[in-house]
Write an enzyme that holds these catalytic residues in place. Sequence first.
Site, PDB file in Angstrom:
ATOM      1  N   ASN A   1    -136.583 -65.252  16.489  1.00 37.53           N
ATOM      2  CA  ASN A   1    -137.171 -66.243  16.866  1.00 37.53           C
ATOM      3  C   ASN A   1    -138.832 -66.454  16.259  1.00 37.53           C
ATOM      4  OD1 ASN A   1    -135.022 -67.596  18.174  1.00 37.53           O
ATOM      5  ND2 ASN A   1    -135.549 -66.291  19.887  1.00 37.53           N
TER       6      ASN A   1
ATOM      7  N   ALA B   1    -140.678 -55.405  20.606  1.00 35.37           N
ATOM      8  CA  ALA B   1    -139.894 -56.682  20.013  1.00 35.37           C
ATOM      9  C   ALA B   1    -138.447 -56.490  19.942  1.00 35.37           C
ATOM     10  CB  ALA B   1    -140.584 -57.135  18.772  1.00 35.37           C
TER      11      ALA B   1
ATOM     12  N   CYS C   1    -144.644 -65.147  24.853  1.00 34.63           N
ATOM     13  CA  CYS C   1    -145.571 -64.190  25.221  1.00 34.63           C
ATOM     14  C   CYS C   1    -147.216 -64.344  24.993  1.00 34.63           C
ATOM     15  CB  CYS C   1    -144.932 -62.717  25.073  1.00 34.63           C
ATOM     16  SG  CYS C   1    -145.123 -62.256  23.328  1.00 34.63           S
TER      17      CYS C   1
ATOM     18  N   SER D   1    -128.860 -59.937  29.212  1.00 31.64           N
ATOM     19  CA  SER D   1    -128.875 -58.495  29.879  1.00 31.64           C
ATOM     20  C   SER D   1    -129.596 -57.784  29.273  1.00 31.64           C
ATOM     21  CB  SER D   1    -127.380 -58.287  30.232  1.00 31.64           C
ATOM     22  OG  SER D   1    -126.613 -58.118  28.887  1.00 31.64           O
TER      23      SER D   1
END
Length: 305
Positions: free
Chosen positions: A165, A158, A126, A8
């Site tokens: 990650n 970010a 991305c 979410s």
Amino acid sequence: MKVAVIGSGNIGTDLVVKVTRLSKTLDVGVVVGIDAASEGLARAARMGVATTHRGVEGLLAVDGFADIGIVFDATSAEAHRTNARLLAPHGKRMVDLTPAALGPFVVPSVNLEQHLDAVDVNMVTCGGQATIPVVAAVSGVVPVPYAEIVASIASRSAGPGTRANIDEFTETTARAIEAVGGAARGKAIIVLTPAQPPPMMRDTVLCLVDAPDPSAHDVVRAAVGAMVERVAAYVPGYRLTRPVQITPVPDGQPVRTLTGGARATHQVTVFLEVEGAAHHLPAYAGNLDIMTSAALRVAERMAAS
């Protein structure tokens, strides 16, 4: 087809908005989070979408779970491994927006049709979604023994998932540059910039190629241009910032002879910019927009198949 969105945060919320506004074949059935106070869950509820803050266990118990056909996972690489394990017995198709890479890599403009029957497809990163199409365009017309990409994104775009990650980002992107992009060897670098105002996502693609014939250079430029148009069909803010550059590799430089005896005569350099559609995220967050746009394209094609 009913879909669920796990996560979410910014990416999950942008997915919900995109599916609701843009898709004629998908409908959000439930949004899954782990924080009852999440703004993303609150926004989904205001949109009339069912929510749960009990993670995948809550998803399994929600009314209408049996009708969910596709599950987007917009959490983290570690969380996706757990989510995929819990959902595996229930036969749900998964579109993974984390760098977990449990399933095959999918970049819509390159290999959308190849993995439509996969249970869990991975959207790379991305940086991968922005640059791998260019590597694939180049490798489709000339050999690419080495490709390197640098993805520069605004620090404000970010989130904690991206920051947690970073290692997976570089490793997963490098693997996909080879597996999907067609380079013999790939390398990926991500740069977070705190500049103000926040800049658009910008990417640099460098391919070492074996293309001694000058006539091949026009073919490379045309291939890159055609690929940029294909990506822009589902990411309208995706564009070249300057013409494709092709320069000779000087004699005597180590890169002329690469690992395994591969030879490079020229360097192809491509500069890209990705402006977000600002459905939910700011326009400078093109790094997030390209992920959600690509994931939506993949899920719609899965549903159609």
